[in-house]
Design a protein around this motif. Structure first.
Motif, PDB file in Angstrom:
ATOM      1  N   TYR A  68       0.861  -1.178   0.000  1.00 16.98           N
ATOM      2  CA  TYR A  68       0.000   0.000   0.000  1.00 16.98           C
ATOM      3  C   TYR A  68       0.898   1.230   0.000  1.00 16.98           C
ATOM      4  CZ  TYR A  68      -4.374  -2.335   1.513  1.00 16.98           C
ATOM      5  OH  TYR A  68      -5.504  -3.099   1.603  1.00 16.98           O
ATOM      6  N   THR A  69       0.352   2.346  -0.440  1.00 22.99           N
ATOM      7  CA  THR A  69       1.052   3.605  -0.213  1.00 22.99           C
ATOM      8  C   THR A  69       0.819   3.979   1.256  1.00 22.99           C
ATOM      9  OG1 THR A  69      -0.880   4.952  -0.757  1.00 22.99           O
ATOM     10  CG2 THR A  69       0.615   4.376  -2.592  1.00 22.99           C
ATOM     11  N   GLN A  70       1.634   4.879   1.773  1.00 28.40           N
ATOM     12  CA  GLN A  70       1.402   5.317   3.151  1.00 28.40           C
ATOM     13  C   GLN A  70       0.063   6.035   3.258  1.00 28.40           C
ATOM     14  OE1 GLN A  70       4.710   7.310   4.992  1.00 28.40           O
ATOM     15  NE2 GLN A  70       6.081   5.593   4.616  1.00 28.40           N
ATOM     16  N   GLY A  71      -0.311   6.768   2.212  1.00 31.21           N
ATOM     17  CA  GLY A  71      -1.614   7.427   2.203  1.00 31.21           C
ATOM     18  C   GLY A  71      -2.758   6.419   2.197  1.00 31.21           C
ATOM     19  N   GLY A  72      -2.582   5.335   1.449  1.00 31.72           N
ATOM     20  CA  GLY A  72      -3.593   4.279   1.420  1.00 31.72           C
ATOM     21  C   GLY A  72      -3.734   3.598   2.766  1.00 31.72           C
ATOM     22  N   MET A  73      -2.608   3.394   3.424  1.00 28.91           N
ATOM     23  CA  MET A  73      -2.644   2.772   4.754  1.00 28.91           C
ATOM     24  C   MET A  73      -3.321   3.697   5.756  1.00 28.91           C
ATOM     25  SD  MET A  73      -2.078   0.097   6.531  1.00 28.91           S
ATOM     26  CE  MET A  73      -1.184  -0.844   5.327  1.00 28.91           C
ATOM     27  N   LEU A  74      -3.013   4.980   5.686  1.00 31.48           N
ATOM     28  CA  LEU A  74      -3.653   5.952   6.579  1.00 31.48           C
ATOM     29  C   LEU A  74      -5.165   5.960   6.347  1.00 31.48           C
ATOM     30  CD1 LEU A  74      -3.420   8.217   8.678  1.00 31.48           C
ATOM     31  CD2 LEU A  74      -3.049   9.798   6.770  1.00 31.48           C
ATOM     32  N   TYR A  75      -5.579   5.910   5.092  1.00 32.10           N
ATOM     33  CA  TYR A  75      -7.007   5.870   4.762  1.00 32.10           C
ATOM     34  C   TYR A  75      -7.661   4.623   5.363  1.00 32.10           C
ATOM     35  CZ  TYR A  75     -11.350   5.727   2.172  1.00 32.10           C
ATOM     36  OH  TYR A  75     -12.681   5.651   1.839  1.00 32.10           O
ATOM     37  N   MET A  86      -6.663   2.809   7.949  1.00 35.26           N
ATOM     38  CA  MET A  86      -6.707   2.906   9.410  1.00 35.26           C
ATOM     39  C   MET A  86      -7.833   3.841   9.855  1.00 35.26           C
ATOM     40  SD  MET A  86      -4.312   0.818  10.229  1.00 35.26           S
ATOM     41  CE  MET A  86      -3.910   1.090  11.947  1.00 35.26           C
ATOM     42  N   ASN A  87      -7.935   4.994   9.197  1.00 34.60           N
ATOM     43  CA  ASN A  87      -8.985   5.950   9.554  1.00 34.60           C
ATOM     44  C   ASN A  87     -10.371   5.383   9.274  1.00 34.60           C
ATOM     45  OD1 ASN A  87      -7.157   7.886  10.437  1.00 34.60           O
ATOM     46  ND2 ASN A  87      -7.071   8.923   8.463  1.00 34.60           N
ATOM     47  N   SER A  88     -10.514   4.670   8.160  1.00 34.11           N
ATOM     48  CA  SER A  88     -11.838   4.147   7.814  1.00 34.11           C
ATOM     49  C   SER A  88     -12.279   3.049   8.786  1.00 34.11           C
ATOM     50  CB  SER A  88     -11.884   3.659   6.366  1.00 34.11           C
ATOM     51  OG  SER A  88     -11.118   2.499   6.180  1.00 34.11           O
ATOM     52  N   VAL A  89     -11.344   2.213   9.250  1.00 35.27           N
ATOM     53  CA  VAL A  89     -11.717   1.188  10.238  1.00 35.27           C
ATOM     54  C   VAL A  89     -12.154   1.860  11.534  1.00 35.27           C
ATOM     55  CG1 VAL A  89     -10.855  -0.696  11.693  1.00 35.27           C
ATOM     56  CG2 VAL A  89     -10.339  -0.677   9.246  1.00 35.27           C
ATOM     57  N   GLU A  90     -11.404   2.847  11.983  1.00 42.44           N
ATOM     58  CA  GLU A  90     -11.801   3.549  13.208  1.00 42.44           C
ATOM     59  C   GLU A  90     -13.174   4.207  13.033  1.00 42.44           C
ATOM     60  OE1 GLU A  90      -8.457   5.016  16.156  1.00 42.44           O
ATOM     61  OE2 GLU A  90      -8.304   6.039  14.216  1.00 42.44           O
ATOM     62  N   PRO A 124     -12.251   6.198  18.295  1.00 41.29           N
ATOM     63  CA  PRO A 124     -10.812   6.017  18.099  1.00 41.29           C
ATOM     64  C   PRO A 124     -10.316   4.864  18.975  1.00 41.29           C
ATOM     65  CG  PRO A 124     -11.244   8.028  19.348  1.00 41.29           C
ATOM     66  CD  PRO A 124     -12.569   7.447  18.979  1.00 41.29           C
ATOM     67  N   VAL A 125      -9.489   3.995  18.393  1.00 36.07           N
ATOM     68  CA  VAL A 125      -8.975   2.845  19.140  1.00 36.07           C
ATOM     69  C   VAL A 125      -7.453   2.767  19.113  1.00 36.07           C
ATOM     70  CG1 VAL A 125     -11.069   1.449  18.923  1.00 36.07           C
ATOM     71  CG2 VAL A 125      -9.296   1.286  17.165  1.00 36.07           C
ATOM     72  N   ILE A 126      -6.820   3.640  18.332  1.00 37.24           N
ATOM     73  CA  ILE A 126      -5.354   3.633  18.300  1.00 37.24           C
ATOM     74  C   ILE A 126      -4.811   5.006  18.648  1.00 37.24           C
ATOM     75  CG2 ILE A 126      -5.067   1.697  16.713  1.00 37.24           C
ATOM     76  CD1 ILE A 126      -4.661   3.700  14.442  1.00 37.24           C
ATOM     77  N   ARG A 127      -3.593   4.961  19.123  1.00 32.29           N
ATOM     78  CA  ARG A 127      -2.845   6.158  19.493  1.00 32.29           C
ATOM     79  C   ARG A 127      -1.724   6.305  18.466  1.00 32.29           C
ATOM     80  NH1 ARG A 127      -1.358   4.690  24.909  1.00 32.29           N
ATOM     81  NH2 ARG A 127      -3.328   5.607  25.492  1.00 32.29           N
ATOM     82  N   ARG A 128      -1.570   7.485  17.917  1.00 32.59           N
ATOM     83  CA  ARG A 128      -0.501   7.765  16.957  1.00 32.59           C
ATOM     84  C   ARG A 128       0.452   8.777  17.579  1.00 32.59           C
ATOM     85  NH1 ARG A 128      -5.531   7.867  14.352  1.00 32.59           N
ATOM     86  NH2 ARG A 128      -5.700   6.564  12.507  1.00 32.59           N
ATOM     87  N   ASP A 129       1.726   8.472  17.554  1.00 32.33           N
ATOM     88  CA  ASP A 129       2.727   9.435  18.024  1.00 32.33           C
ATOM     89  C   ASP A 129       4.038   9.195  17.289  1.00 32.33           C
ATOM     90  OD1 ASP A 129       4.071   7.314  19.358  1.00 32.33           O
ATOM     91  OD2 ASP A 129       3.028   7.719  21.233  1.00 32.33           O
ATOM     92  N   HIS A 130       5.082   9.875  17.703  1.00 35.51           N
ATOM     93  CA  HIS A 130       6.373   9.791  17.003  1.00 35.51           C
ATOM     94  C   HIS A 130       6.987   8.387  17.068  1.00 35.51           C
ATOM     95  CE1 HIS A 130       7.536  10.573  21.155  1.00 35.51           C
ATOM     96  NE2 HIS A 130       8.688   9.993  20.870  1.00 35.51           N
ATOM     97  N   ARG A 131       6.534   7.561  17.993  1.00 37.17           N
ATOM     98  CA  ARG A 131       7.060   6.188  18.109  1.00 37.17           C
ATOM     99  C   ARG A 131       6.296   5.200  17.244  1.00 37.17           C
ATOM    100  NH1 ARG A 131       6.460   5.849  24.372  1.00 37.17           N
ATOM    101  NH2 ARG A 131       4.692   7.052  23.708  1.00 37.17           N
TER     102      ARG A 131
END
Length: 87
Positions: free
Chosen positions: A27-34, A36-40, A46-53
């Motif tokens: 996947y592209t990173q944009g596709g993966m972000l889409y 993840m957002n669509s599942v949430e 929201p079920v995941i936490r996104r940070d620098h790690r």
């Protein structure tokens, strides 16, 4: 809900990296972000936490994770049963 998409979502959180998951699933990173957002969005919270790690479960996600995994596994079993019936 697309259970295949949910399986990728769970695997991505387990890896802790959308970049690694994007590479694994081609996947592209944009596709993966889409994804993840669509599942949430489908889950309704929201079920995941996104940070620098990377990414990880938030408290609601930790509670839901076993049920989401059970849903994916049940779908796999049912697909296997359907294939057996068709044979």
């Amino acid at each position: 809900m697309d259970v295949g998409k949910l399986a990728i979502f769970l695997d991505t959180v387990a890896m802790g990296s959308m970049k690694k998951a994007a590479e694994k699933y081609n996947y592209t990173q944009g596709g993966m972000l889409y994804l993840m957002n669509s599942v949430e969005q489908e889950l309704g919270l929201p079920v995941i936490r996104r940070d620098h790690r990377g990414i990880s479960w938030n408290p609601a996600g930790r509670e839901l994770e076993p049920y989401l995994r059970q849903l994916v596994e049940t779908e796999r079993v049912l697909r296997g049963s359907r294939k057996d019936e068709e044979a």
